[in-house]
Design a protein around this motif. Structure first.
Motif, mmCIF file in Angstrom:
data_model
loop_
_atom_site.group_PDB
_atom_site.id
_atom_site.type_symbol
_atom_site.label_atom_id
_atom_site.label_comp_id
_atom_site.label_asym_id
_atom_site.label_seq_id
_atom_site.Cartn_x
_atom_site.Cartn_y
_atom_site.Cartn_z
ATOM 1 N N ASN A 871 0.799 -1.224 0.000
ATOM 2 C CA ASN A 871 0.000 0.000 0.000
ATOM 3 C C ASN A 871 0.831 1.272 0.000
ATOM 4 O O ASN A 871 0.438 2.265 -0.579
ATOM 5 N N ARG A 941 -5.424 2.811 -4.031
ATOM 6 C CA ARG A 941 -5.682 3.730 -2.931
ATOM 7 C C ARG A 941 -6.849 4.643 -3.294
ATOM 8 O O ARG A 941 -7.757 4.886 -2.515
ATOM 9 N N PHE A 942 -6.806 5.117 -4.555
ATOM 10 C CA PHE A 942 -7.844 6.014 -5.038
ATOM 11 C C PHE A 942 -9.205 5.300 -5.027
ATOM 12 O O PHE A 942 -10.225 5.873 -4.668
ATOM 13 N N MET A 943 -9.185 4.024 -5.399
ATOM 14 C CA MET A 943 -10.432 3.259 -5.448
ATOM 15 C C MET A 943 -10.868 2.818 -4.042
ATOM 16 O O MET A 943 -11.882 2.161 -3.877
ATOM 17 N N GLY A 944 -10.023 3.122 -3.051
ATOM 18 C CA GLY A 944 -10.362 2.742 -1.675
ATOM 19 C C GLY A 944 -10.195 1.261 -1.417
ATOM 20 O O GLY A 944 -10.756 0.709 -0.474
ATOM 21 N N LYS A 945 -9.423 0.576 -2.252
ATOM 22 C CA LYS A 945 -9.243 -0.867 -2.062
ATOM 23 C C LYS A 945 -7.883 -1.124 -1.418
ATOM 24 O O LYS A 945 -6.883 -0.549 -1.829
ATOM 25 N N ARG A 946 -7.888 -1.966 -0.400
ATOM 26 C CA ARG A 946 -6.614 -2.327 0.216
ATOM 27 C C ARG A 946 -6.172 -3.663 -0.353
ATOM 28 O O ARG A 946 -6.970 -4.585 -0.463
#
Ligand code: ATP
Length: 948
Positions: A871, A941-946
């Protein structure tokens, strides 16, 4: 007598009286041997050790290395490649300067090297595990020079007097001197699962079979119940177990789930690559035939296939995995968690429920008595630790104990119904034995009631030992000597006088207050016994609850005059109609570090469950203090659990965070219920009867200090410091190991996919020639991928490693995006190198292959740096936090440049010198890899996915 032989009678110890056996071995039942004699005997008989046999022989370990399908394929490639070289050589078609059989030799060297590496590592792993096992083996209690000592098993000699108690794995063969309710499981030796009742008094015919020698005990067998004093007759290889050394279990070196999955992966890769090879060769030939060129490109196609076959095998992976697991075990041992079974290293990270004992694991197991309740009055006791100094207070005022005969009576029971020894060691008061009992000796000592003195006044003639199931113990003492003895003029005698009545024996019982009180029909008031009323019972139980809810561990005491010494095994009938003496409440403070560890578990999605034999209120007080119990959480008692069906238990198991007054067999049901709910359970245990629950748990954890040998044998991990916080630390290590393993698998396999696609693309694009030779591929897989992968294995934990829930242990290694990452990165890798290959082929035809080779290697350097975190961007990470990665990237880049610029290496690896601009193009293309991965991180990160 020869150097290590025993007296003639050695073979027939079971046919000798105890005294005769003691004579023969020149020992003494009360004093044991002297220090000088022990030294002499150690020299004469050698250490009490078994020469290990069994397990795989060195040859078998070595041969096993070559049964791996990937290595077999490499051997095939080496042979075919050798055949082609031979043919070329015979035809006189070798190019000037070309060394024949280079690839064959290189591949075979790698195969052999891999085999040797695997061999060395496996045998070292076996040795390390064996050494760890030794470390976890416990001490043996012996009488030497008249003193009770604990010594290492290997220091035991024939003639030693050894003391046994429940849970002990017996360290040497011996003749029983005395025993109490002794039951021994001899399955290790005789295969008989039912425990044998052993008797010191027997003398048996010489021809008695091993399994029927009921007056002997044997090395390696386990004490299930009771206690005994044993004269050691044989040690080391002279023991029955030593004679059947082959029966020794081989050291557990089962492959870990990961290693098994890697074997499966190998099969998939090999099959996949063979299919790909078939497609490339078949397709290439079809194309050639359709163009009317027949077999003209056959040789090129075969070379492509060979390269592809080499490229598919991640040669460096097995070594990196083994090293990672080994490093993980070492890091864990430094944190006091000793791994006994290798799979635990990688599965520990998946634990989502920890079931922990209370006493000693969550608490310090340093007991100090704080309260007494007898004859309707509550007394406070002052003083710290085990030092027998402190006051007794009533309503805040110090009292003279000798004016309170009921206290003296209770304290005599504390001293006599007790197996622990209070000793001074370098000025400190220490306890040998159970701390609960130690606290009672200290308590009695505070009133001048010495255990040794009272043991001789009231010699013990029998006992019903403590077990976690019975939750009580009793001792039977002979009283005549006190009654008639002239030395019986101590201040507490009036208290005793009340007990004596006209009986010859006196039984003292202590145990869980509810259970003990339930067996009482009378109560001791001052110096007399009177029937116990319901109201008195209520008062006692209310006081018990009051003490327990303050977190005290409470024991109840009672006595019973007996006309005769009751027979062994008559506990149920004898421990009835007792006379109640009083309650003793002791504080066992929680371990200070546990509260933070419980909190850490909560954040990491791990539930902590307390399982204790103690009272529910004591358990709740401590659990609340430690943050284990929260609002809405239930306490379930052993009795309630007993009444529940398995289905009911399963429905409740997620709501219960405290199990109180449980017996060991309940632990097994609790683990099973949790597992049926899909939980991955770590369970602690120390007693002999905890073994089934430890085996059933996904991670069975034994106590290093207080644990019995049997529990350690059944466990996956041993806590060297008995501390709950250590379990949490080990769990964290487990997560780190697993994350790092996934990290370098992604790293290595992504590169393999890129290599294969690039090689396969060459003939399809009609480039004529194989971009990478097998030798170059081996170099990449082992060196330019291998070194950074090793460095990634020691990557420090990411900051949030204990802030996320655990992953399922059953998930595939490719789960959570690992598989798709590998394929995606492999394709990106291939696209970059294929574009470069095309550019290089068109503009730099002399060096295009070297450019492809160099770009693939350098691209992996960027990959290694970027993959350190899933990340965090590179610029957000501390480059110095894993210097190994930085170092391996620098070293590998230098090595790669040497291959391109140092003439002998150029010759050997078939590379060409690159001009500065060519090298610049390679660097430019390879850095695209790094850019891509960083862009991916930003995108996710932009898509909010870890991604993890
Ligand atoms: P944990 O499982 O948390 O270690 P525990 O140590 O309290 O719990 P046990 O040792 O099985 O569990 O003890 C259960 C109960 O038996 C105690 O609460 C106490 O009432 C009683 N007890 C413990 N030790 C003794 C002893 N030495 N003699 C008599 N009774 C005991």
């Amino acid at each position: 007598m020869s150097a290590n032989s025993l007296p003639e009678a050695a073979a027939v110890w079971h046919s000798l009286e105890v005294d005769k056996a003691l004579d023969l071995l020149d020992s003494n039942a009360d004093r044991g041997l002297t220090t000088e004699e022990i030294q002499l005997r150690l020299q004469k008989y050698g250490p009490n050790e078994l020469v290990e046999s069994g397990g795989r022989s060195a040859w078998e370990i070595l041969l096993d290395q070559f049964t791996n399908i990937m290595l077999l394929m490499l051997i095939g490639v080496a042979l075919i490649s050798g055949g082609i070289d031979l043919w070329t050589w015979q035809q006189g078609q070798l190019k000037p300067g070309e060394v024949p059989f280079k690839d064959t030799i290189a591949i075979l060297s790698i195969v052999i090297l891999n085999g040797i590496l695997g061999y060395v590592q496996e045998s070292r792993a076996e040795k390390a595990l064996a050494a760890l096992k030794k470390l976890s083996s416990s001490l043996v209690r012996v009488l030497r020079d008249g003193k009770l000592l604990e010594v290492a098993a290997k220091e035991i000699v024939p003639g030693d007097v050894m003391l046994l108690e429940a849970g002990v794995q017996i360290a040497a063969d011996g003749r029983l001197i005395e025993q109490s309710n002794l039951q021994i499981r001899e399955s290790a030796l005789t295969g008989e699962a039912v425990a044998a009742n052993k008797q010191a008094k027997l003398t048996l015919p010489e021809e008695t079979d091993l399994g029927d020698r009921l007056n002997l005990v044997f090395q390696g067998t386990e004490v299930v119940q009771g206690r005994a004093k044993v004269l050691v007759t044989n040690t080391g290889m002279q023991t029955e177990l030593g004679k059947i050394a082959a029966m020794l279990q081989a050291v557990d070196s089962e492959p870990t789930p990961l290693q098994q999955r890697m074997t499966q992966l190998g099969n998939v890769l090999v099959t996949g690559s063979l299919i790909l090879v078939a497609i490339v060769v078949g397709g290439g030939l079809l194309y050639s035939f359709s163009q009317g060129k027949g077999f003209s490109n056959f040789r090129e196609l075969v070379e492509v296939s060979l390269s592809m076959a080499v490229a598919v095998v991640p040669e460096g992976l097995p070594a990196v995995i083994t090293v990672t697991l080994a490093l993980g075990t070492q890091r864990m041992v430094r944190q006091h968690a000793l791994i006994r079974k290798l799979p635990a290293v990688e599965t520990l990270g998946s634990v989502n429920t920890i079931c922990s004992d209370k006493t000693g694991t969550l608490t310090q197991n340093k007991m100090v008595v704080q309260s007494l309740y007898t004859n309707n009055s509550a007394f406070r006791v002052t003083g710290e630790g085990y030092a027998p100094t402190g006051d007794f207070q009533l309503d805040g005022t110090k009292i003279p104990v000798d004016e309170y005969p009921e206290i003296s009576a209770l304290l005599v029971a504390c001293a006599v119904c007790n197996d622990s020894v209070l000793q001074q060691d370098k000025g400190d008061w220490v306890i040998l034995g159970d701390p609960t009992e130690g606290a009672l000796v200290t308590l009695a000592g505070k009133a001048g009631i010495e255990k040794d003195q009272w043991n001789s006044k009231l010699p013990r003639v029998g006992e019903f030992p403590f077990s976690s199931e019975r939750k009580r113990m009793s001792v039977i003492c002979q009283v005549e000597e006190v009654a008639t003895g002239e030395a019986s003029v101590t201040s507490v005698d009036p208290a005793i006088a009340g007990f004596l009545q006209s009986e010859n024996y006196l039984m003292f019982t202590k145990g869980s207050p509810e259970l003990t009180l339930a067996r009482c029909t009378q109560i001791h008031l001052g110096t007399l016994a009177a029937p116990v009323s319901d109201e008195q019972r209520q008062q006692i139980l209310a006081e018990n609850d009051r003490m327990a809810s303050k977190g005290l561990r409470v024991l109840g005491f009672a006595y019973k005059p007996l006309p005769e010494n009751p027979p062994e095994g008559s506990d149920e009938t004898t421990e009835q109609n007792l006379v109640w003496l009083g309650l003793v409440g002791m504080l066992d403070a929680p371990r200070p570090e546990v509260r933070a560890a419980v909190q850490e578990c909560r954040e990491a999605g791990i539930r902590t469950v307390m399982i204790t034999g103690d009272h529910q209120l004591t358990a709740r007080a401590i659990a609340t203090d430690l943050g284990i119990a929260q609002e809405g959480d239930r306490v379930l008692t052993g009795q309630e659990l007993q009444r529940m069906s398995d289905e009911e238990l399963e429905q409740n198991v997620d709501l219960v965070s405290i199990y109180a007054r449980v017996a060991p067999e309940h632990k097994l049901r609790i683990v099973q219920a949790l597992q049926r709910r899909g939980r991955f359970v770590a369970m602690t245990g120390d007693g002999v009867n905890d073994a089934p629950a430890l085996k059933q748990a996904d991670i069975g954890i034994a106590m290093g200090i207080t644990g019995t040998d049997v529990s350690k044998e059944a466990s996956d991990m041993v806590l060297l410091d008995d501390n709950f916080a250590t379990i949490v630390a080990a769990t964290k290590e487990g997560r780190v190991v697993y994350t790092n393993i996934r990290r370098f698998i992604k790293y290595i396999l992504g590169s393999n996919i890129g290599e294969i696609l690039t090689i396969a693309a060459a003939p399809i694009m009609g480039l004529g020639g194989v971009p990478l030779t097998p030798l170059q591929i081996l170099w990449m897989n082992l060196v330019t991928d291998g070194l950074p992968a090793l460095a990634l294995a020691v990557e420090p934990p990411e900051p949030d490693v204990m802030k996320r829930p655990p992953f399922s242990p059953r998930e595939s290694i490719f789960a959570r995006g690992l598989g798709s990452y590998m394929v995606r990165i492999g394709i990106i890798f291939a696209i970059i190198s294929i574009i470069l290959m095309k550019v290089a082929y068109d503009y730099y035809p002399g060096t295009w292959k070297t450019m492809v080779f160099t770009t693939l290697c350098l691209a992996q350097m960027g990959h290694a740096i970027a993959i350190r975190s899933n990340n965090q961007l590179i610029i957000e990470m501390n480059p110095l936090s894993n210097l190994f990665v930085l170092g391996s990237v620098v070293v590998t880049t230098i090595l790669q440049l040497m291959l391109v610029y140092v003439p002998p290496l150029q010759n050997f690896f078939g590379t060409q010198k690159l001009s500065l601009s060519e090298l610049g193009i390679c660097i430019g293309f390879s850095s695209l890899m790094l850019v891509w991965i960083e862009m991916e991180k930003l995108f996710f990160r932009f898509m909010g996915k870890r991604t993890v």
